[in-house]
Design a protein around this motif. Structure first.
Motif, PDB file in Angstrom:
ATOM      1  N   LEU A 157     -31.258  19.497   8.779  1.00  0.00           N
ATOM      2  CA  LEU A 157     -32.711  19.309   8.717  1.00  0.00           C
ATOM      3  C   LEU A 157     -33.058  17.874   9.074  1.00  0.00           C
ATOM      4  CD1 LEU A 157     -33.633  21.068   5.395  1.00  0.00           C
ATOM      5  CD2 LEU A 157     -34.066  21.866   7.700  1.00  0.00           C
ATOM      6  N   ARG A 158     -34.265  17.694   9.605  1.00  0.00           N
ATOM      7  CA  ARG A 158     -34.736  16.334   9.839  1.00  0.00           C
ATOM      8  C   ARG A 158     -34.997  15.649   8.511  1.00  0.00           C
ATOM      9  NH1 ARG A 158     -38.934  18.286  14.116  1.00  0.00           N
ATOM     10  NH2 ARG A 158     -37.587  20.102  14.251  1.00  0.00           N
ATOM     11  N   ALA A 191     -42.066  20.286   6.949  1.00  0.00           N
ATOM     12  CA  ALA A 191     -42.754  21.546   6.653  1.00  0.00           C
ATOM     13  C   ALA A 191     -42.010  22.706   7.288  1.00  0.00           C
ATOM     14  CB  ALA A 191     -44.184  21.493   7.164  1.00  0.00           C
ATOM     15  N   ARG A 193     -39.661  22.266  -1.187  1.00  0.00           N
ATOM     16  CA  ARG A 193     -40.608  22.981  -2.051  1.00  0.00           C
ATOM     17  C   ARG A 193     -40.451  24.490  -1.889  1.00  0.00           C
ATOM     18  NH1 ARG A 193     -45.041  20.855  -4.732  1.00  0.00           N
ATOM     19  NH2 ARG A 193     -45.312  18.622  -4.577  1.00  0.00           N
ATOM     20  N   ASP A 196     -38.511  17.006   3.385  1.00  0.00           N
ATOM     21  CA  ASP A 196     -39.969  17.114   3.288  1.00  0.00           C
ATOM     22  C   ASP A 196     -40.584  17.655   4.569  1.00  0.00           C
ATOM     23  OD1 ASP A 196     -39.230  14.924   4.692  1.00  0.00           O
ATOM     24  OD2 ASP A 196     -40.587  13.521   3.702  1.00  0.00           O
ATOM     25  N   MET A 205     -45.684  24.355   3.369  1.00  0.00           N
ATOM     26  CA  MET A 205     -44.938  23.611   2.353  1.00  0.00           C
ATOM     27  C   MET A 205     -43.618  23.100   2.915  1.00  0.00           C
ATOM     28  SD  MET A 205     -45.821  25.876  -1.015  1.00  0.00           S
ATOM     29  CE  MET A 205     -44.232  25.672  -1.742  1.00  0.00           C
TER      30      MET A 205
END
Ligand SMILES: Nc1ncnc2c1ncn2[C@@H]1O[C@H](COP(=O)(O)OP(=O)(O)OP(=O)(O)O)[C@@H](O)[C@H]1O
Ligand SMILES: [Mg+2]
Lengths: 370, 259
Positions: B137-138, B143, B99, B141, B95
């Motif tokens: 973060l890149r 994972a 999320r 979304d 995920m």
């Protein structure tokens, strides 16, 4: 430093394209395009793409879609249901027993059948979450139990395993058309009158279009796909479905009611099987004890073609719907193209293997590309 | 001195024939960082899991804000304002980060009367909380499976800090972190403590414990070995307590006091 927050120099340029590739629907999309290209090129004249032909494979695909949506959400939640096929036979038989043998009104037969079947789904789920046994084995047991009852009950009550007369019993009922009716009949009549689609030229149906409306089966299929897709990607519950299948323990730690999610998905799968069964008995006008054989595997195959992982936690309802479409188009297309139908099984096996390999590759890409 | 927010009394936890906890009594106060220390297998993780609703204690009582509490599952604990970073992180690799961040606490927006997952808000909060912890973060979304071990740990910590309204439990949060991220975590602990949140901090690193701890409890083989208050104990004493005394002394000689 503030620059680094907004942009990351450690992303390669290609990643956008790659990212577009890493989505569960990929296999289904490529497959759909490939299948349609193939049949448009090689079977265009076979009648597959006139109004009856389109309706033919649309109905078959819609059947697969209905059970694939249930199987898809359940698989993403980390479980299987092998009793789907038996549930289809059982639900159809319950309709026949209630409405024909017992003479209940059709709406009552339908509602009670839904209640019984969804309750069976709940029992499946309850046993799985309570015992911690693999759902594979629990629902294999249900497969046999339900099929056994589906043969035993009509044998005992009616001394036969096929019960007919359902269409007549459904006449004038308010609920039955939701499953056996057609919509947009006026539009199709107009299309026929305008000469856009073919009409009967002889017999007592003269002047009526050969395809005279969209069966409710297709409406159900599309409605379930839309519902399943929104539920999965746009709601809180959808996040719980992914989490329950991805790692049940981690999901529990984070406060996700994993057991409830799984039981509800078993119930939803049973609901889809029942919708399938009722549409089918309304269409055929009869219930047979052998209905739905092997449907559980067809549903699972459609879901896997659609990009879901057998291990759970990843997949897409749109993908599963495309898988069902591929399934239906190929099965009926081969029939139109006069290809020996046993070759369909060969095709299925090959495409299943192909899909599983592709999915495993995609999984590696998302979980760290290791 | 303030009343404890959680009082755990004579907690026992048995797993079949294994006695993981044999009567542990600890109090946690708001605005304090309480360090739980002890050897591997001492029962630290088991103990905090009884607090966060994962395990049901075999015996003993738990009082939360003065009332006896009985969390049936982690959901209840989270709802009460207790958030936990588990040693095994409780992240789902398949995920996305956002999320995962909101798993179990998804933000909701209403569209046409239907409650939908507010992905925009979730993405925004995730990105900003992560950059506060020093991780860029890149994308929200991305994972979790593609994150490094330390990045995952940071997501878990950021998540708990975000949702830990009253009690924040951290089970070895710094074990995989780099220098800058560790400093960030310790600074975060210090910050939330000053906001009046009770922090439970499990670590094997005496320096980290001394840096942020107000109170130190050492567990040993499922029992409370002792509790000490900041300023009343030296790092050496704490280290000896954690190891159960003598053995480490001999080791320390040969390692030149580096442990
Ligand atoms: N679910 C379980 N079933 C059986 N035994 C368990 C279970 N969980 C923990 N134990 C046992 O309880 C004891 C305490 O474990 P725990 O994980 O609480 O230790 P810990 O203090 O957190 O150790 P570490 O520093 O290595 O994290 C261990 O002996 C462990 O084997
Ligand atoms: Mg531990």
């Amino acid at each position: 430093m503030s620059d680094a927050i907004n942009s990351d120099e450690r992303i390669k340029q290609t990643s956008r394209f790659r990212q577009a590739l890493i989505r569960p629907e990929l296999g289904g999309m490529v497959g759909t395009v490939a299948v349609f290209t193939f049949f448009l090129l090689f079977a265009f004249d076979s009648g597959m793409f006139n109004s009856q032909g389109v309706m033919n494979w649309s109905v078959v695909s819609a059947q697969f879609m209905i059970i694939a949506v249930g199987a898809c959400l359940l698989m993403i939640a980390g479980e299987f249901d092998l009793s789907v096929g038996s549930m289809i036979g059982f639900a159809g038989m319950m309709i026949a027993i209630f409405s024909i043998t017992l003479g209940w009104p059709m709406w009552m037969a339908i509602i009670i059948t839904f209640v019984i079947c969804v309750a069976f789904g709940a029992i499946n789920g309850f046993i799985v979450v309570r015992t911690g046994l693999p759902s594979f084995i629990v629902t294999l047991a249900t497969l046999f139990i339900l099929r056994g009852f589906t043969i035993f009950i009509p044998q005992t009550l009616e001394r036969k395993t096929i019960i007919g007369g359902i269409r007549e019993a459904a006449e004038g009922d308010w609920l039955a058309p939701i499953f056996g009716g057609k919509i947009l009949t006026g539009l199709f009549q107009w299309l026929g009158d305008a000469g856009i689609i073919s009409v009967f030229t002889r017999g007592n149906l003269e002047g009526q279009p050969v395809v005279n409306g969209i069966p409710m089966l297709i409406v159900w299929a599309l409605a379930l796909v839309v519902f399943g897709h929104i539920l999965l990607t746009r709601t809180r519950f959808g996040n719980w479905i992914f989490a329950s299948g991805g790692d049940a323990q981690a999901a529990r730690y984070a406060g996700v009611p994993v057991d409830r999610v799984k039981i509800m998905m078993f119930m939803f799968t049973a609901f889809c099987a029942t919708v399938f069964a009722i549409c089918q008995v309304m269409e055929f006008g009869s219930a047979g004890a052998d209905r739905g054989l092997l449907k559980e595997f067809e549903a699972i195959i459609a879901v896997v073609i659609g990009g879901a992982l057998l291990t759970g936690g990843y997949g897409s309802v749109i993908g599963a719907a495309l898988g069902a479409l591929i399934f239906g188009v190929v099965q009926q297309g081969l029939f139109f193209a006069n290809v020996e139908s046993s070759l369909f099984r060969v095709f299925l096996g090959v495409i299943l293997l192909f899909a599983v390999v592709l999915n495993t590759y995609i999984r590696r890409m998302i979980t760290g590309e290791r | 001195m303030s009343d404890p927010i959680i009082r755990m009394t004579d907690i026992e936890k048995h797993f079949g024939s294994v006695i993981a906890l044999a009567g542990v009594t600890v109090e946690f106060h708001p605005g304090e960082c309480h360090c739980l220390l002890g050897d591997n297998g001492a029962g630290k993780s088991t103990f905090i899991k009884t607090m966060s609703g994962v395990h049901k204690a075999t015996a003993g009582t738990i009082e939360f804000e003065g009332k006896a509490m009985n969390f049936a599952d982690p959901r209840d604990a989270i709802a009460a304002g207790i958030a936990t970073v588990y040693q095994d992180l409780a992240m789902i690799p398949l995920m996305s980060v956002s999320r995962n961040f909101f798993m179990g606490n998804e933000p909701i927006k209403k569209i046409a009367g239907i409650s939908l997952f507010d992905h925009e808000l979730a993405n925004e909060v995730t990105m900003s909380e992560m950059s506060k912890m020093g991780i860029n973060l890149r994308g929200p979304d991305q994972a979790v499976g593609t994150l490094s071990g330390g990045e995952r740990q940071t997501v878990a910590i950021a998540r708990a800090v975000h949702f830990g309204a009253k009690v924040l439990i951290l089970d070895e949060p710094t074990s995989a972190l780099g220098v800058r991220q560790t400093a960030n975590v310790l600074a975060t602990v210090d910050k939330v403590r000053k906001q009046g949140i009770a922090v439970v901090f499990i670590t094997h690193n005496v320096r980290h414990a001394m840096a942020v701890g107000d109170r130190f409890t050492v567990l040993n083989r499922g029992k409370t070995f002792g509790t000490a208050v900041r300023g009343e104990i030296t790092p050496e004493q704490l280290q000896d307590m954690m190891a159960g005394g003598e053995e480490l002394a001999t080791l320390e000689g040969s390692l030149g006091g580096t442990v």
